[in-house]
Scaffold this motif. Sequence first.
Motif, PDB file in Angstrom:
ATOM      1  N   THR A 144       9.080   4.722  -1.820  1.00  0.00           N
ATOM      2  CA  THR A 144       9.742   5.577  -0.830  1.00  0.00           C
ATOM      3  C   THR A 144       8.714   6.146   0.144  1.00  0.00           C
ATOM      4  OG1 THR A 144      11.432   6.148  -2.442  1.00  0.00           O
ATOM      5  CG2 THR A 144      11.239   7.584  -0.543  1.00  0.00           C
ATOM      6  N   ARG A 145       7.582   6.603  -0.382  1.00  0.00           N
ATOM      7  CA  ARG A 145       6.518   7.129   0.499  1.00  0.00           C
ATOM      8  C   ARG A 145       6.003   6.030   1.420  1.00  0.00           C
ATOM      9  NH1 ARG A 145       4.136   9.471  -4.265  1.00  0.00           N
ATOM     10  NH2 ARG A 145       2.590   7.807  -4.065  1.00  0.00           N
ATOM     11  N   TYR A 146       5.808   4.833   0.888  1.00  0.00           N
ATOM     12  CA  TYR A 146       5.310   3.713   1.683  1.00  0.00           C
ATOM     13  C   TYR A 146       6.315   3.346   2.764  1.00  0.00           C
ATOM     14  CZ  TYR A 146       3.763  -0.971   2.930  1.00  0.00           C
ATOM     15  OH  TYR A 146       3.361  -2.084   3.622  1.00  0.00           O
ATOM     16  N   ALA A 147       7.580   3.289   2.424  1.00  0.00           N
ATOM     17  CA  ALA A 147       8.601   2.908   3.408  1.00  0.00           C
ATOM     18  C   ALA A 147       8.686   3.962   4.499  1.00  0.00           C
ATOM     19  CB  ALA A 147       9.953   2.759   2.716  1.00  0.00           C
ATOM     20  N   GLY A 148       8.518   5.252   4.155  1.00  0.00           N
ATOM     21  CA  GLY A 148       8.542   6.294   5.179  1.00  0.00           C
ATOM     22  C   GLY A 148       7.362   6.170   6.125  1.00  0.00           C
ATOM     23  N   SER A 149       6.175   5.826   5.598  1.00  0.00           N
ATOM     24  CA  SER A 149       5.000   5.657   6.433  1.00  0.00           C
ATOM     25  C   SER A 149       5.162   4.464   7.356  1.00  0.00           C
ATOM     26  CB  SER A 149       3.758   5.493   5.563  1.00  0.00           C
ATOM     27  OG  SER A 149       3.560   6.607   4.761  1.00  0.00           O
ATOM     28  N   VAL A 150       5.693   3.380   6.839  1.00  0.00           N
ATOM     29  CA  VAL A 150       5.884   2.172   7.652  1.00  0.00           C
ATOM     30  C   VAL A 150       6.935   2.440   8.718  1.00  0.00           C
ATOM     31  CG1 VAL A 150       6.724  -0.220   7.593  1.00  0.00           C
ATOM     32  CG2 VAL A 150       5.130   0.598   5.842  1.00  0.00           C
ATOM     33  N   ALA A 151       7.949   3.212   8.408  1.00  0.00           N
ATOM     34  CA  ALA A 151       9.002   3.515   9.369  1.00  0.00           C
ATOM     35  C   ALA A 151       8.433   4.303  10.549  1.00  0.00           C
ATOM     36  CB  ALA A 151      10.128   4.289   8.711  1.00  0.00           C
ATOM     37  N   LYS A 152       7.455   5.141  10.300  1.00  0.00           N
ATOM     38  CA  LYS A 152       6.842   5.913  11.388  1.00  0.00           C
ATOM     39  C   LYS A 152       5.994   5.017  12.291  1.00  0.00           C
ATOM     40  CE  LYS A 152       6.592  10.211   8.800  1.00  0.00           C
ATOM     41  NZ  LYS A 152       5.714  11.186   8.144  1.00  0.00           N
TER      42      LYS A 152
END
Length: 85
Positions: free
Chosen positions: A72-80
């Motif tokens: 979830t943290r990784y997906a949020g970073s990639v989304a940014k």
Amino acid sequence: MTLWWIGNAVLLVVLVVVIALLNRLLAAVERIRGAADDILAQGVRALGGVQDTPQLLATTDATVAQVAAGATRYAGSVAKLLPAK
């Protein structure tokens, strides 16, 4: 008297056949008993590995939760980093 000896001979043949058949039956029963004993021994040995299952499931659940949080943290970073559409 001749019929008496013929009857004794027939009885003896029948008795030999019955004993032979019972011997074969007993041999089969002994093989089945040996196989059943082997199955029981393998089942008892397998049971030792199954007793730890609740602890292993708890460890798996904790690992899945950690992986989910990291994903979830990784997906949020990639989304940014991705441009907005």
